[in-house]
Design a protein around this motif. Structure first.
Motif, mmCIF file in Angstrom:
data_model
loop_
_atom_site.group_PDB
_atom_site.id
_atom_site.type_symbol
_atom_site.label_atom_id
_atom_site.label_comp_id
_atom_site.label_asym_id
_atom_site.label_seq_id
_atom_site.Cartn_x
_atom_site.Cartn_y
_atom_site.Cartn_z
ATOM 1 N N GLN A 1 -22.060 -13.575 46.681
ATOM 2 C CA GLN A 1 -23.209 -14.475 46.707
ATOM 3 C C GLN A 1 -22.735 -15.920 46.566
ATOM 4 O O GLN A 1 -22.071 -16.282 45.606
ATOM 5 C CB GLN A 1 -24.166 -14.120 45.560
ATOM 6 C CG GLN A 1 -25.396 -14.986 45.471
ATOM 7 C CD GLN A 1 -26.279 -14.596 44.307
ATOM 8 O OE1 GLN A 1 -26.102 -13.519 43.731
ATOM 9 N NE2 GLN A 1 -27.220 -15.455 43.964
ATOM 10 N N LYS A 2 -23.076 -16.733 47.556
ATOM 11 C CA LYS A 2 -22.663 -18.134 47.557
ATOM 12 C C LYS A 2 -23.388 -18.908 46.455
ATOM 13 O O LYS A 2 -24.546 -18.616 46.111
ATOM 14 C CB LYS A 2 -22.950 -18.785 48.903
ATOM 15 C CG LYS A 2 -22.177 -18.187 50.072
ATOM 16 C CD LYS A 2 -20.692 -18.534 49.990
ATOM 17 C CE LYS A 2 -19.931 -18.029 51.205
ATOM 18 N NZ LYS A 2 -18.484 -18.352 51.134
ATOM 19 N N LEU A 3 -22.709 -19.902 45.915
ATOM 20 C CA LEU A 3 -23.294 -20.784 44.905
ATOM 21 C C LEU A 3 -23.236 -22.220 45.417
ATOM 22 O O LEU A 3 -22.174 -22.855 45.374
ATOM 23 C CB LEU A 3 -22.545 -20.663 43.578
ATOM 24 C CG LEU A 3 -22.776 -19.398 42.752
ATOM 25 C CD1 LEU A 3 -21.975 -19.465 41.473
ATOM 26 C CD2 LEU A 3 -24.247 -19.213 42.435
ATOM 27 N N PRO A 4 -24.323 -22.748 45.943
ATOM 28 C CA PRO A 4 -24.323 -24.132 46.458
ATOM 29 C C PRO A 4 -23.957 -25.135 45.366
ATOM 30 O O PRO A 4 -24.333 -24.984 44.201
ATOM 31 C CB PRO A 4 -25.778 -24.334 46.918
ATOM 32 C CG PRO A 4 -26.309 -22.952 47.113
ATOM 33 C CD PRO A 4 -25.622 -22.097 46.105
ATOM 34 N N GLY A 5 -23.217 -26.146 45.745
ATOM 35 C CA GLY A 5 -22.858 -27.204 44.815
ATOM 36 C C GLY A 5 -21.688 -26.880 43.915
ATOM 37 O O GLY A 5 -21.358 -27.665 43.023
ATOM 38 N N SER A 6 -21.021 -25.733 44.143
ATOM 39 C CA SER A 6 -19.870 -25.362 43.305
ATOM 40 C C SER A 6 -18.593 -25.966 43.877
ATOM 41 O O SER A 6 -18.588 -26.543 44.964
ATOM 42 C CB SER A 6 -19.750 -23.838 43.227
ATOM 43 O OG SER A 6 -19.558 -23.296 44.520
ATOM 44 N N VAL A 7 -17.498 -25.822 43.154
ATOM 45 C CA VAL A 7 -16.212 -26.323 43.639
ATOM 46 C C VAL A 7 -15.865 -25.605 44.932
ATOM 47 O O VAL A 7 -16.256 -24.447 45.148
ATOM 48 C CB VAL A 7 -15.108 -26.111 42.582
ATOM 49 C CG1 VAL A 7 -15.321 -27.020 41.393
ATOM 50 C CG2 VAL A 7 -15.038 -24.649 42.136
ATOM 51 N N ASP A 8 -15.126 -26.255 45.830
ATOM 52 C CA ASP A 8 -14.929 -25.735 47.185
ATOM 53 C C ASP A 8 -14.180 -24.417 47.214
ATOM 54 O O ASP A 8 -14.357 -23.617 48.127
ATOM 55 C CB ASP A 8 -14.227 -26.781 48.060
ATOM 56 C CG ASP A 8 -12.815 -27.080 47.584
ATOM 57 O OD1 ASP A 8 -12.519 -26.810 46.396
ATOM 58 O OD2 ASP A 8 -12.018 -27.581 48.394
ATOM 59 N N PHE A 9 -13.287 -24.166 46.231
ATOM 60 C CA PHE A 9 -12.515 -22.919 46.281
ATOM 61 C C PHE A 9 -13.225 -21.751 45.603
ATOM 62 O O PHE A 9 -12.692 -20.652 45.551
ATOM 63 C CB PHE A 9 -11.123 -23.123 45.653
ATOM 64 C CG PHE A 9 -11.130 -23.599 44.218
ATOM 65 C CD1 PHE A 9 -11.310 -22.710 43.175
ATOM 66 C CD2 PHE A 9 -10.944 -24.939 43.926
ATOM 67 C CE1 PHE A 9 -11.301 -23.136 41.865
ATOM 68 C CE2 PHE A 9 -10.934 -25.388 42.618
ATOM 69 C CZ PHE A 9 -11.118 -24.473 41.571
ATOM 70 N N LEU A 10 -14.437 -21.979 45.065
ATOM 71 C CA LEU A 10 -15.217 -20.869 44.521
ATOM 72 C C LEU A 10 -15.984 -20.220 45.667
ATOM 73 O O LEU A 10 -16.926 -20.797 46.220
ATOM 74 C CB LEU A 10 -16.176 -21.352 43.438
ATOM 75 C CG LEU A 10 -17.045 -20.249 42.815
ATOM 76 C CD1 LEU A 10 -16.179 -19.262 42.046
ATOM 77 C CD2 LEU A 10 -18.118 -20.837 41.920
ATOM 78 N N GLU A 11 -15.563 -19.025 46.060
ATOM 79 C CA GLU A 11 -16.194 -18.324 47.184
ATOM 80 C C GLU A 11 -17.622 -17.917 46.845
ATOM 81 O O GLU A 11 -18.471 -17.801 47.719
ATOM 82 C CB GLU A 11 -15.360 -17.095 47.552
ATOM 83 C CG GLU A 11 -15.714 -16.453 48.863
ATOM 84 C CD GLU A 11 -15.189 -17.240 50.066
ATOM 85 O OE1 GLU A 11 -15.532 -16.865 51.199
ATOM 86 O OE2 GLU A 11 -14.451 -18.234 49.874
ATOM 87 N N GLY A 12 -17.888 -17.674 45.563
ATOM 88 C CA GLY A 12 -19.201 -17.235 45.114
ATOM 89 C C GLY A 12 -19.061 -16.321 43.927
ATOM 90 O O GLY A 12 -18.055 -16.361 43.202
ATOM 91 N N VAL A 13 -20.068 -15.490 43.702
ATOM 92 C CA VAL A 13 -20.014 -14.517 42.603
ATOM 93 C C VAL A 13 -20.236 -13.125 43.165
ATOM 94 O O VAL A 13 -20.880 -12.940 44.213
ATOM 95 C CB VAL A 13 -21.061 -14.836 41.511
ATOM 96 C CG1 VAL A 13 -20.754 -16.146 40.836
ATOM 97 C CG2 VAL A 13 -22.472 -14.832 42.090
ATOM 98 N N MET A 14 -19.690 -12.144 42.468
ATOM 99 C CA MET A 14 -19.781 -10.739 42.884
ATOM 100 C C MET A 14 -20.272 -9.922 41.706
ATOM 101 O O MET A 14 -19.833 -10.124 40.569
ATOM 102 C CB MET A 14 -18.402 -10.244 43.345
ATOM 103 C CG MET A 14 -18.384 -8.795 43.806
ATOM 104 S SD MET A 14 -16.711 -8.262 44.307
ATOM 105 C CE MET A 14 -15.932 -8.030 42.693
#
Length: 510
Positions: free
Chosen positions: A38-51
């Protein structure tokens, strides 16, 4: 002795051949992407999201972006290594899981800080195979330095609740289209499916590999699971050997694919409807729809433990020989496993030799004929820089000569300071027999070599027929026959030289 360190390695970029290692204790599990990221808008660029991972939410880091790789994308086949750092779990994206390995500290070469990037995420190189393969060591302290990416939104479990649930870790693999799991506690290494020596292939045992100087018996997993000894051993680039500690020795299982290392709640394991099958611990129902059978490896292998232990000690008994530091005397610790085990071989009929007298077994290639030689030893091999005579046991015991074939093997033995290679038609099996008998009177063919056949055992062959098998005494063979033959040849050569000198002298006088 310096303690070896355990690492888990992952493939970061297959195209560029970049392999990354992590300290094994930092990796809580390795799994495929579960339920998408799951993408997280506004996060650091290398954070793909959360699982979502069971009851937890794990931030997943795109390591390619973090380390500046281009391109930095992953496919749906990507794997996630779940690591623990300061009591927080993170997921690191990799293209694939490689292996778990051990190395000595001197094989770990720190990178000079002056040569590192500003983040210093890669802290060392590990020489896994000197001159061939080096793995980059990822430093989690520097990887997460200055970053605040704890995006888990859930409260940690209450202390009283955490105490009520227990968890276990399993290595999950596939074999024959089915998923299985074994406890991480008995898993020692995951290694490539290197060349398997099939000399010892018998029953469920597919052969053996050499791993850091030790002989590891390898199990044909499909034969074990199906109780069949006729399965064809098939491996490919994804196949791995999972090294396990079972029944006080190491054994390898050939698996189609290592899928993940996972942590499961013990109360989520589904019991089997019948209780008399102690080969399994239960079934794990997974989010992706796959069901995983959790194995009890010790019970699975209990019927094959003698063959496995016997093979695990072939050639390793030398390691038990040591010199007393005070007296200088050499002592040998005998293993009960090898004391009453025999290697059965054939030279037209079955014979045996004690396993403890066997150094190794090799193919009969690269054999060189000795010009002008006669008798039972007319050939030699170059065994790692030592010229070793080959004793053709068919000729030695006066059996009919047989044309050499691919089944011919050389049994390497040593005694009285002499190493020899015994040429036999084929290796039959490894057999444990506690009782032996004195050899009775032999026929004319073997009577002159009775000192080399001073005992016999009863052997139940593959046709369920109990046969008497003569046991070869390598010490008597070398002491009483090979060295005697060598001495006789030297004496004959000396006599011939003297006769030639006398003839020349007489001719000169004439």
């Amino acid at each position: 002795m310096t303690q070896e360190k355990l690492f888990a390695s992952f493939l970061l970029d297959q195209t560029q051949g970049v392999e990354i290692a992590l300290r094994a204790e930092q990796v809580t599990e390795a799994t495929h992407i579960q339920g998408g990221i799951q993408k997280l808008p506004g996060s650091v660029d290398f954070l793909e999201g959360v699982m979502h991972l069971r009851d937890d939410v794990i931030p997943v880091i795109n390591l390619k972006k973090r380390l500046g790789f281009t391109p930095d994308s992953y496919t749906q086949e990507a794997k996630v290594a779940v690591v623990s750092h300061f009591n927080t779990r993170y997921g690191l994206l990799f293209e694939d899981i490689k292996e778990v390995f051990r190395v000595k500290p001197e094989k770990i070469l720190p990178i000079n800080p002056a040569l590192r990037t500003d983040d210093q995420a890669i802290s060392a190189l590990i020489k896994v195979e000197p001159g061939k393969r080096a793995v980059e060591l990822l430093d989690l302290d520097h990887l997460f330095a200055g970053s605040n990416i704890d995006y888990t939104n859930e409260e940690p479990p209450h202390e009283s609740t955490a105490k009520q649930r227990t968890y276990s870790r399993y290595v999950v693999f596939s074999s024959g289209g089915q998923e299985y799991g074994v406890s991480v506690e008995i898993a020692r290494e995951i290694t490539f499916c290197r060349e398997i020596n099939e000399i010892f292939r018998t029953g469920i045992v597919a052969g053996a590999i050499e791993l850091r100087g030790r002989t590891i018996p390898i199990i044909d997993t499909q034969a074990l699971f199906t109780n069949s000894e006729t399965t064809e051993l098939i491996t490919d680039e994804h196949s791995r050997i999972l090294i396990l500690s079972a029944k006080n020795c190491s054994v390898g299982m050939i698996v189609d694919h290592i899928k993940e290392i996972t942590t499961v709640a013990d109360d989520s394991i589904l019991p089997f409807p019948y209780s008399d099958n102690d080969n399994v611990k239960g079934m794990l129902s997974r989010l992706d729809g796959e069901n995983t059978i959790l194995l009890d490896v010790h019970n699975l292998l209990c019927n094959h433990v003698e063959a496995i232990k016997s093979m695990a000690n072939i050639g390793n008994h030398k390691e038990q020989e040591h010199e007393d530091s005070d007296t200088g005397a050499h002592t040998v610790t005998h293993h009960l496993i090898t004391e009453n085990c025999y290697l059965i071989f054939s030279i037209g009929k079955n014979f045996a030799i004690e396993i403890k007298d066997v150094n190794e077994i090799i193919e009969n290639d690269h054999v060189m004929r000795v010009p002008g030689a006669s008798g039972c030893s007319t050939e030699v091999i170059n065994l790692r820089g030592e010229v070793v005579p080959i004793i053709n046991l068919r000729n030695f015991y006066q059996f009919d000569t047989k044309k050499k074939s691919e089944t011919n093997k050389l049994i390497i033995c040593s005694a009285h300071g002499q190493t020899v290679a015994l040429e036999v038609d084929k290796i039959v099996t490894i057999y444990k027999q506690e009782q032996f008998y004195a050899t009775p009177s032999l026929g004319n063919q073997l009577r002159s070599k009775k000192d080399t056949l001073d005992r016999l055992i009863e052997f139940l062959n593959d046709q369920e027929i109990n046969e008497h098998v003569l046991v070869l005494n390598i010490h008597s063979l070398i002491r009483n026959h090979l060295q005697l033959e060598t001495t006789s040849r030297q004496a004959a050569d000396l006599h011939a030289d003297q006769h030639a000198d006398d003839t020349i002298t007489e001719q000169a006088k004439g």
